[in-house]
Design a protein around this motif. Structure first.
Motif, PDB file in Angstrom:
ATOM      1  N   VAL A 140       0.837  -1.207   0.000  1.00 55.89           N
ATOM      2  CA  VAL A 140       0.000   0.000   0.000  1.00 55.89           C
ATOM      3  C   VAL A 140       0.871   1.256   0.000  1.00 55.89           C
ATOM      4  O   VAL A 140       0.575   2.229  -0.709  1.00 55.89           O
ATOM      5  CB  VAL A 140      -0.975  -0.013   1.198  1.00 55.89           C
ATOM      6  CG1 VAL A 140      -1.620   1.338   1.411  1.00 55.89           C
ATOM      7  CG2 VAL A 140      -2.035  -1.085   1.002  1.00 55.89           C
ATOM      8  N   LEU A 141       1.944   1.247   0.777  1.00 62.37           N
ATOM      9  CA  LEU A 141       2.832   2.417   0.805  1.00 62.37           C
ATOM     10  C   LEU A 141       3.479   2.676  -0.553  1.00 62.37           C
ATOM     11  O   LEU A 141       3.585   3.818  -0.990  1.00 62.37           O
ATOM     12  CB  LEU A 141       3.908   2.248   1.879  1.00 62.37           C
ATOM     13  CG  LEU A 141       3.442   2.434   3.307  1.00 62.37           C
ATOM     14  CD1 LEU A 141       4.562   2.104   4.282  1.00 62.37           C
ATOM     15  CD2 LEU A 141       2.936   3.837   3.537  1.00 62.37           C
ATOM     16  N   CYS A 199       0.922   4.098  -2.916  1.00 63.97           N
ATOM     17  CA  CYS A 199       0.589   5.498  -2.588  1.00 63.97           C
ATOM     18  C   CYS A 199       1.653   6.484  -3.056  1.00 63.97           C
ATOM     19  O   CYS A 199       1.446   7.697  -2.955  1.00 63.97           O
ATOM     20  CB  CYS A 199       0.362   5.642  -1.086  1.00 63.97           C
ATOM     21  SG  CYS A 199      -1.165   4.874  -0.537  1.00 63.97           S
ATOM     22  N   TRP A 200       2.760   5.999  -3.564  1.00 62.31           N
ATOM     23  CA  TRP A 200       3.792   6.905  -4.094  1.00 62.31           C
ATOM     24  C   TRP A 200       3.345   7.562  -5.392  1.00 62.31           C
ATOM     25  O   TRP A 200       3.823   8.643  -5.730  1.00 62.31           O
ATOM     26  CB  TRP A 200       5.081   6.168  -4.381  1.00 62.31           C
ATOM     27  CG  TRP A 200       5.862   5.762  -3.189  1.00 62.31           C
ATOM     28  CD1 TRP A 200       5.634   6.101  -1.890  1.00 62.31           C
ATOM     29  CD2 TRP A 200       7.000   4.922  -3.185  1.00 62.31           C
ATOM     30  NE1 TRP A 200       6.548   5.519  -1.084  1.00 62.31           N
ATOM     31  CE2 TRP A 200       7.405   4.793  -1.846  1.00 62.31           C
ATOM     32  CE3 TRP A 200       7.709   4.266  -4.176  1.00 62.31           C
ATOM     33  CZ2 TRP A 200       8.512   4.028  -1.475  1.00 62.31           C
ATOM     34  CZ3 TRP A 200       8.801   3.517  -3.802  1.00 62.31           C
ATOM     35  CH2 TRP A 200       9.192   3.404  -2.477  1.00 62.31           C
TER      36      TRP A 200
END
Length: 150
Positions: free
Chosen positions: A95-96, A99-100
């Motif tokens: 997810v991280l 999200c970029w």
């Protein structure tokens, strides 16, 4: 936990984590050579960008971050006990990375996240499979407190 047991735990995790990370980067590089990563980045750009012509990132930071994430996630998954912790690490990392894309587009950069995303997802999958099928040193729980001193 005595220092020698920590060293033994880390030694048992380094090789599988390095192998998983290398295979994840090899998969991303193979997909890049075939041209799939360019198409995936283009599709992500269509979704995230509003038609602006952003700057592109150099290739070395993208691949450096991909390698760092692939190794870090594999090492983290193999270093902790508990299946739910493995899943939390994997989902959080994926997810991280995903999200970029909006963050890069806000900074007027093309969202070239396909390589880190594929390396992270594949590293997590391989780490989960390896941790499930192998007896990990961190997963050994003893009911006898004197066993933990060894």
């Amino acid at each position: 936990m005595p220092p020698h047991s920590i060293a033994r735990l880390l030694a048992g995790v380094w090789m599988p984590a390095a192998a998983i990370a290398a295979l994840s980067i090899l998969l991303a590089a193979g997909l890049s050579a075939v041209g799939i990563l360019g198409r995936v980045n283009g599709e992500i750009g269509k979704v995230v960008l509003a038609g602006a012509a952003p700057k592109t990132l150099p290739g070395w930071p993208v691949w450096g971050v991909s390698a760092l994430l692939a190794f870090g996630l594999a090492f983290s998954i193999l270093s902790v006990a508990g299946t739910w912790r493995h899943w939390v690490l994997w989902i959080t990392a994926a997810v991280l990375v995903a999200c970029w894309a909006p963050v890069l587009s806000l900074a007027a950069h093309a969202p070239n996240i396909a390589a880190p995303l594929i390396a992270t997802v594949w590293s997590g999958v391989c780490g989960l499979v390896y941790a499930r099928n192998q007896r990990m040193a961190c997963g050994k729980i003893s009911s006898n407190p004197s066993d933990e001193a060894r």
